[in-house]
Design an enzyme around this catalytic site. Structure first.
Site, PDB file in Angstrom:
ATOM      1  N   GLU A  39       0.798  -1.240   0.000  1.00  0.00           N
ATOM      2  CA  GLU A  39       0.000   0.000   0.000  1.00  0.00           C
ATOM      3  C   GLU A  39       0.827   1.285   0.000  1.00  0.00           C
ATOM      4  O   GLU A  39       0.565   2.203   0.785  1.00  0.00           O
ATOM      5  CB  GLU A  39      -0.977  -0.022   1.189  1.00  0.00           C
ATOM      6  CG  GLU A  39      -1.913  -1.213   1.123  1.00  0.00           C
ATOM      7  CD  GLU A  39      -2.782  -1.405   2.368  1.00  0.00           C
ATOM      8  OE1 GLU A  39      -2.853  -0.486   3.190  1.00  0.00           O
ATOM      9  OE2 GLU A  39      -3.390  -2.481   2.495  1.00  0.00           O
ATOM     10  N   GLU A  65      -5.971 -10.772  -1.037  1.00  0.00           N
ATOM     11  CA  GLU A  65      -6.741 -10.518   0.204  1.00  0.00           C
ATOM     12  C   GLU A  65      -8.240 -10.505  -0.106  1.00  0.00           C
ATOM     13  O   GLU A  65      -8.967  -9.592   0.279  1.00  0.00           O
ATOM     14  CB  GLU A  65      -6.319  -9.179   0.830  1.00  0.00           C
ATOM     15  CG  GLU A  65      -4.837  -9.075   1.103  1.00  0.00           C
ATOM     16  CD  GLU A  65      -4.431  -7.834   1.882  1.00  0.00           C
ATOM     17  OE1 GLU A  65      -5.311  -7.149   2.417  1.00  0.00           O
ATOM     18  OE2 GLU A  65      -3.214  -7.553   1.939  1.00  0.00           O
TER      19      GLU A  65
HETATM   20  O1  G3I Z   1      -2.874  -7.423  19.104  1.00  0.00           O
HETATM   21  C1  G3I Z   1      -3.619  -6.309  19.634  1.00  0.00           C
HETATM   22  C2  G3I Z   1      -4.073  -6.596  21.009  1.00  0.00           C
HETATM   23  O2  G3I Z   1      -2.944  -6.726  21.847  1.00  0.00           O
HETATM   24  C3  G3I Z   1      -5.001  -5.463  21.472  1.00  0.00           C
HETATM   25  O3  G3I Z   1      -5.487  -5.744  22.733  1.00  0.00           O
HETATM   26  C4  G3I Z   1      -6.167  -5.286  20.492  1.00  0.00           C
HETATM   27  C5  G3I Z   1      -7.079  -4.121  20.898  1.00  0.00           C
HETATM   28  O4  G3I Z   1      -7.549  -3.413  19.807  1.00  0.00           O
HETATM   29  O5  G3I Z   1      -5.635  -5.025  19.244  1.00  0.00           O
HETATM   30  C6  G3I Z   1      -4.806  -6.039  18.732  1.00  0.00           C
HETATM   31  O6  G3I Z   1      -4.297  -5.630  17.520  1.00  0.00           O
HETATM   32  C7  G3I Z   1      -5.179  -5.624  16.420  1.00  0.00           C
HETATM   33  C8  G3I Z   1      -4.556  -6.487  15.328  1.00  0.00           C
HETATM   34  O7  G3I Z   1      -5.335  -6.381  14.145  1.00  0.00           O
HETATM   35  C9  G3I Z   1      -4.446  -7.945  15.731  1.00  0.00           C
HETATM   36  O8  G3I Z   1      -5.713  -8.470  15.973  1.00  0.00           O
HETATM   37  C10 G3I Z   1      -5.318  -4.181  15.932  1.00  0.00           C
HETATM   38  O9  G3I Z   1      -6.017  -3.408  16.892  1.00  0.00           O
HETATM   39  C11 G3I Z   1      -6.065  -4.147  14.612  1.00  0.00           C
HETATM   40  O10 G3I Z   1      -6.026  -2.823  14.097  1.00  0.00           O
HETATM   41  C12 G3I Z   1      -5.385  -5.071  13.638  1.00  0.00           C
HETATM   42  O11 G3I Z   1      -6.116  -5.048  12.431  1.00  0.00           O
HETATM   43  C13 G3I Z   1      -5.488  -5.617  11.312  1.00  0.00           C
HETATM   44  C14 G3I Z   1      -5.249  -4.546  10.273  1.00  0.00           C
HETATM   45  O12 G3I Z   1      -4.698  -5.125   9.094  1.00  0.00           O
HETATM   46  C15 G3I Z   1      -4.287  -3.504  10.823  1.00  0.00           C
HETATM   47  O13 G3I Z   1      -4.171  -2.425  10.090  1.00  0.00           O
HETATM   48  C16 G3I Z   1      -6.381  -6.691  10.749  1.00  0.00           C
HETATM   49  O14 G3I Z   1      -6.465  -7.766  11.692  1.00  0.00           O
HETATM   50  C17 G3I Z   1      -5.836  -7.225   9.428  1.00  0.00           C
HETATM   51  O15 G3I Z   1      -6.772  -8.055   8.830  1.00  0.00           O
HETATM   52  C18 G3I Z   1      -5.563  -6.039   8.497  1.00  0.00           C
HETATM   53  O16 G3I Z   1      -4.992  -6.571   7.313  1.00  0.00           O
HETATM   54  C19 G3I Z   1      -4.774  -5.636   6.250  1.00  0.00           C
HETATM   55  C20 G3I Z   1      -3.573  -6.116   5.467  1.00  0.00           C
HETATM   56  O17 G3I Z   1      -2.479  -6.324   6.313  1.00  0.00           O
HETATM   57  C21 G3I Z   1      -3.218  -5.138   4.356  1.00  0.00           C
HETATM   58  N1  G3I Z   1      -4.377  -4.853   3.515  1.00  0.00           N
HETATM   59  C22 G3I Z   1      -5.588  -4.479   4.188  1.00  0.00           C
HETATM   60  C23 G3I Z   1      -5.941  -5.522   5.252  1.00  0.00           C
HETATM   61  C24 G3I Z   1      -7.245  -5.216   5.899  1.00  0.00           C
HETATM   62  O18 G3I Z   1      -7.137  -4.030   6.628  1.00  0.00           O
END
Ligand code: G3I
Length: 399
Positions: free
Chosen positions: A169, A275
C-alpha cells in the site's frame, strides 16, 4: 498405500467421526474429511490445476475444526498480522519470531506453502524506525533500519516462505503518485526499490510482490504500472503484483479487474489476488484503507444473511472466479482474507457489525458461494491454458 498407512488413515477417520481431535502430527499431509455440509470437492483440489488457494490466518492458534477446514481447502496461507514489523520487530534489534515460526511450522507440517506479509507497510510499523533522540531520524538512519529489518526477516524465513508481499500500500489514493508515509518522507521514493533489492539478496528464491488495494482501478492502476517500470529501471527485482481484492457486493469492478490482470501481465508480472473478500454491508469507503473509519450504523445482518443476499454473494463470487479461471495462466494464487466469516476483519472495519464476506459462516458451514465457485471447475475441466509456474517447487503449494 501400504497396510500401515491405511491403518493410520482409517484410525484417523474413526477417531474424527467420534468427535475427538487427532494431534496434528498424526494427520501428516492428509487433510481430514471436510465439514459435514461440504459434500463436494475441496477448493484446493478443484483449483489445483489453475492456481494456489490461500487463506489469511492469525497464527497457529486455530481450533481443531478450523484446522480441518484450512488443511482440506487451502494449500497456502498468509499470516494476517504476525509477520508485520510491529509484531516481528517492536523494538530496535529485538526480533520476536515465535508466533510467525509456529505458523510456518504448522503450515509446512500440513503441506501448505506460506506467503510472507508484509516486509514494509505504513501501518503496524513501530515509530522507532523513524525517530532518533526524540527527533525525526535522517534518511541514512532510516534506510539502514529498513535494510536491517528486511535482511533479518527475509533471511530468517529464507527457504520457508514461497513469496513475500515486500511493500504494501505505498501508492497514494488521491492525486499524488506515492502515499505520503513516513517511509517516503524519511527516505524518498527509492525506499521501495531498496526493499525489493534487500529482500532478494536475503532470500533469492522467494517471489517478490508489490501488494495494494484498488490498484485494479484507474488512476491507481496507472500508478502501479509506473511503479513496476520505476522498479525495473532501478534494477529492483519485482516478480509480481498482488491485487488485494477487498470488494463490495453489487459494485465489483469486473472489467477493471480483467484490464488490470492483463496490464500487469503485459509488464511481465505474475498476478496474485492476495486478500479476497466481498463485503455484504453498506459502506461509503472503497478499498481497504484501515485508517478510514465510519460512524457506526445499523448492524443489518446480525441474525444472518437473507437468502437473496446470500444468492447475490454466490453469483458474484462465481463471476469473479470465472474471470480468474479465464486468466489462470497469469494468476499464481487466490487468497481469502480470513478463513471464515467469524474471523474476517470486515466485522470491525469501517465500523463494528456482523459481516459475511467469505465462503464459510461462523459455524464453519459452507455457504452457497462455495458451491457456485466449485461448479465452475466442473464445467471448465481441461479447456484452460496451463497455469502459471510458481516459485521454488519445494515450497510450492500441494494439490
Ligand atoms: O494485538 C492487539 C491486542 O494486543 C489489542 O489488545 C487489540 C485491541 O484493539 O488489538 C490487537 O491488535 C489488532 C490487530 O489487528 C491484531 O488483531 C489491531 O487493533 C487491529 O487494528 C489489527 O487489524 C489488522 C489490520 O490489518 C491492521 O491495520 C487486521 O487484523 C488485518 O486483517 C488487516 O490486514 C490488512 C492487510 O495487512 C493489508 N491490507 C488491508 C488488510 C485489511 O485491513
Amino acid at each position: 498405500m501400504t497396510l500401515n498407512q491405511y491403518a493410520i488413515w482409517f484410525a484417523t477417520l474413526m477417531v474424527a467421526s467420534l468427535g475427538f481431535e487427532m494431534p496434528l502430527h498424526a494427520l501428516g499431509n492428509r487433510p481430514l474429511a471436510v465439514l459435514q455440509n461440504q459434500k463436494e470437492d475441496t477448493l484446493r483440489k478443484a483449483f489445483h490445476k489453475s492456481f494456489a488457494m490461500g487463506a489469511a490466518i492469525p497464527g497457529a492458534e486455530l481450533n481443531a475444526a478450523e484446522r480441518r477446514l484450512l488443511f482440506a481447502n487451502f494449500n497456502t496461507v498468509t499470516p494476517e498480522n504476525c509477520m508485520k514489523p510491529l509484531s516481528l520487530h517492536p523494538k530496535e534489534g529485538r526480533f520476536r519470531f515465535a508466533k510467525a515460526d509456529a505458523l510456518v511450522e504448522m503450515a509446512h507440517a500440513n503441506g501448505l506453502a506460506v506467503n510472507g506479509h508484509a516486509l514494509l507497510w505504513h501501518k503496524q510499523c513501530p515509530d522507532w524506525f523513524f525517530m532518533e533522540d526524540g527527533q525525526q531520524a535522517g534518511r541514512e538512519r532510516v534506510l539502514q533500519r529498513l535494510r536491517t529489518h528486511i535482511a533479518t526477516v527475509a533471511g530468517h524465513f529464507a527457504g520457508k516462505v514461497q513469496s513475500w508481499d515486500v511493500v504494501n500500500e505505498a501508492i497514494d489514493d488521491k492525486d499524488e503518485y506515492l502515499r505520503k508515509s513516513k517511509w517516503l518522507t524519511s527516505i524518498g521514493e527509492d525506499f521501495i526499490a531498496e526493499a525489493f533489492i534487500v529482500a532478494h539478496k536475503a532470500d533469492p528464491k522467494a517471489e517478490l510482490y508489490y501488494n495494494d488495494y484498488s490498484i485494479e482501478r484507474r488512476p491507481k492502476r496507472d500508478k502501479a504500472l509506473r511503479l513496476i517500470r520505476d522498479l525495473k529501471q532501478r534494477g529492483a527485482p519485482i516478480h509480481g503484483i498482488g491485487i488485494q481484492g477487498h470488494w463490495a457486493l453489487d459494485s465489483i469492478p469486473f472489467q477493471d479487474i480483467e484490464d488490470a490482470i492483463l496490464a500487469f501481465h503485459s509488464e511481465g508480472m505474475k498476478v496474485a489476488i492476495t486478500e479476497l473478500d466481498i463485503d455484504v454491508g453498506k459502506r461509503k469507503t472503497d478499498g481497504a484503507d484501515v485508517g478510514r473509519l465510519e460512524r457506526v450504523r445499523a448492524d443489518l445482518f446480525a441474525n444472518g444473511l437473507p437468502a437473496d443476499v446470500q444468492q447475490r454473494l454466490a453469483d458474484q463470487y462465481a463471476q469473479l472466479f470465472a474471470l480468474f479461471l479465464k486468466h489462470q495462466d497469469k494468476i499464481t494464487r487466490v487468497t481469502f482474507w480470513g478463513l471464515h466469516d467469524g474471523r474476517s476483519w470486515l466485522n470491525g472495519w469501517p465500523f463494528q457489525r456482523t459481516n459475511h464476506p467469505l465462503f464459510w459462516d461462523r459455524d464453519l458451514q459452507a455457504k452457497p458461494a462455495l458451491s457456485a465457485v466449485l461448479a465452475l471447475t466442473r464445467k471448465k475441466a481441461d479447456k484452460n491454458p496451463q497455469p502459471m509456474a510458481i516459485g521454488d517447487s519445494k515450497l510450492s503449494p500441494q494439490p
